[in-house]
Write a protein that holds these residues in place. Sequence first.
Motif, PDB file in Angstrom:
ATOM      1  N   ASN A   1       4.873   5.949   2.235  1.00  0.00           N
ATOM      2  CA  ASN A   1       4.206   7.163   2.695  1.00  0.00           C
ATOM      3  C   ASN A   1       4.776   8.353   1.955  1.00  0.00           C
ATOM      4  OD1 ASN A   1       2.711   6.045   5.055  1.00  0.00           O
ATOM      5  ND2 ASN A   1       4.787   5.592   5.729  1.00  0.00           N
ATOM      6  N   ILE A   2       3.905   9.310   1.639  1.00  0.00           N
ATOM      7  CA  ILE A   2       4.370  10.560   1.049  1.00  0.00           C
ATOM      8  C   ILE A   2       3.453  11.677   1.542  1.00  0.00           C
ATOM      9  CG2 ILE A   2       3.123  10.143  -1.108  1.00  0.00           C
ATOM     10  CD1 ILE A   2       5.484  11.684  -2.465  1.00  0.00           C
ATOM     11  N   CYS A   3       4.066  12.771   1.963  1.00  0.00           N
ATOM     12  CA  CYS A   3       3.315  13.872   2.558  1.00  0.00           C
ATOM     13  C   CYS A   3       3.575  15.163   1.785  1.00  0.00           C
ATOM     14  CB  CYS A   3       3.753  14.111   3.999  1.00  0.00           C
ATOM     15  SG  CYS A   3       3.573  12.693   5.058  1.00  0.00           S
TER      16      CYS A   3
ATOM     17  N   GLU B   1      -2.512  16.113  -4.616  1.00  0.00           N
ATOM     18  CA  GLU B   1      -3.934  16.326  -4.829  1.00  0.00           C
ATOM     19  C   GLU B   1      -4.559  14.989  -5.197  1.00  0.00           C
ATOM     20  OE1 GLU B   1      -7.034  18.808  -7.659  1.00  0.00           O
ATOM     21  OE2 GLU B   1      -4.907  18.875  -8.086  1.00  0.00           O
ATOM     22  N   ILE B   2      -5.597  14.596  -4.480  1.00  0.00           N
ATOM     23  CA  ILE B   2      -6.292  13.339  -4.742  1.00  0.00           C
ATOM     24  C   ILE B   2      -7.682  13.652  -5.256  1.00  0.00           C
ATOM     25  CG2 ILE B   2      -7.157  11.193  -3.754  1.00  0.00           C
ATOM     26  CD1 ILE B   2      -4.948  11.475  -1.604  1.00  0.00           C
TER      27      ILE B   2
ATOM     28  N   THR C   1       0.839  -1.184   0.000  1.00  0.00           N
ATOM     29  CA  THR C   1       0.000   0.000   0.000  1.00  0.00           C
ATOM     30  C   THR C   1       0.882   1.245   0.000  1.00  0.00           C
ATOM     31  OG1 THR C   1      -0.102   0.063   2.411  1.00  0.00           O
ATOM     32  CG2 THR C   1      -1.868  -1.141   1.277  1.00  0.00           C
ATOM     33  N   VAL C   2       0.277   2.363  -0.360  1.00  0.00           N
ATOM     34  CA  VAL C   2       0.953   3.653  -0.288  1.00  0.00           C
ATOM     35  C   VAL C   2      -0.015   4.634   0.361  1.00  0.00           C
ATOM     36  CG1 VAL C   2       0.295   4.260  -2.665  1.00  0.00           C
ATOM     37  CG2 VAL C   2       2.193   5.457  -1.558  1.00  0.00           C
ATOM     38  N   THR C   3       0.505   5.429   1.294  1.00  0.00           N
ATOM     39  CA  THR C   3      -0.312   6.407   2.011  1.00  0.00           C
ATOM     40  C   THR C   3       0.080   7.803   1.560  1.00  0.00           C
ATOM     41  OG1 THR C   3      -0.517   4.956   3.916  1.00  0.00           O
ATOM     42  CG2 THR C   3      -0.960   7.285   4.282  1.00  0.00           C
ATOM     43  N   PHE C   4      -0.925   8.580   1.153  1.00  0.00           N
ATOM     44  CA  PHE C   4      -0.743   9.967   0.732  1.00  0.00           C
ATOM     45  C   PHE C   4      -1.336  10.870   1.800  1.00  0.00           C
ATOM     46  CE2 PHE C   4      -1.145   7.399  -3.092  1.00  0.00           C
ATOM     47  CZ  PHE C   4      -0.046   7.802  -3.825  1.00  0.00           C
ATOM     48  N   VAL C   5      -0.622  11.949   2.146  1.00  0.00           N
ATOM     49  CA  VAL C   5      -1.135  12.919   3.103  1.00  0.00           C
ATOM     50  C   VAL C   5      -1.197  14.271   2.393  1.00  0.00           C
ATOM     51  CG1 VAL C   5      -0.847  13.995   5.357  1.00  0.00           C
ATOM     52  CG2 VAL C   5      -0.079  11.642   4.996  1.00  0.00           C
TER      53      VAL C   5
ATOM     54  N   GLU D   1      -5.416  11.926   5.139  1.00  0.00           N
ATOM     55  CA  GLU D   1      -4.564  10.778   4.816  1.00  0.00           C
ATOM     56  C   GLU D   1      -5.388   9.735   4.072  1.00  0.00           C
ATOM     57  OE1 GLU D   1      -2.748   7.465   7.648  1.00  0.00           O
ATOM     58  OE2 GLU D   1      -1.901   9.449   8.036  1.00  0.00           O
ATOM     59  N   GLU D   2      -4.836   9.234   2.971  1.00  0.00           N
ATOM     60  CA  GLU D   2      -5.531   8.195   2.211  1.00  0.00           C
ATOM     61  C   GLU D   2      -4.532   7.108   1.840  1.00  0.00           C
ATOM     62  OE1 GLU D   2      -8.898   7.465  -1.064  1.00  0.00           O
ATOM     63  OE2 GLU D   2      -8.425   9.494  -0.448  1.00  0.00           O
TER      64      GLU D   2
END
Length: 125
Positions: free
Chosen positions: A98-100, A119-120, A38-42, A48-49
């Motif tokens: 993870n990337i913020c 941007e999501i 998985t990858v988490t975007f902030v 956080e998604e």
Amino acid sequence: MSLKFKHGNEGGDTPKKAPEPENNNGFEAYPSPANVRTVTFVEKAGVEETLFYSDLYSIQFDRKQATLTLLFQHRDVTITGGNLDELNELFKSQEVKNICTTNERYESLVNGRFRIDIEIKKDAN
């Protein structure tokens, strides 16, 4: 009736014993608890998604526009910033966890070169 196993057996009635796990606990663990990558975007607002790499079907990298667009099954994630070449390669090999978004108070320290915006966009469906 007797079943004959054709693969991995020298004509016997039972298959060969499965190889033993490397540890003595009787199981082998995947590297992540969810058994998938998985990858988490902030985003800037702190939202956080977490998305599954298995839902990633396209990566679009535009050096001139300094954008990296990741197209997931039901999300489009656009990352803008400088020096995205390495990040592009890391996403291709599914290494990013993870990337913020760069925090505003640190923007002066990175001089725009390493600034990241995320941007999501969710599908309308």
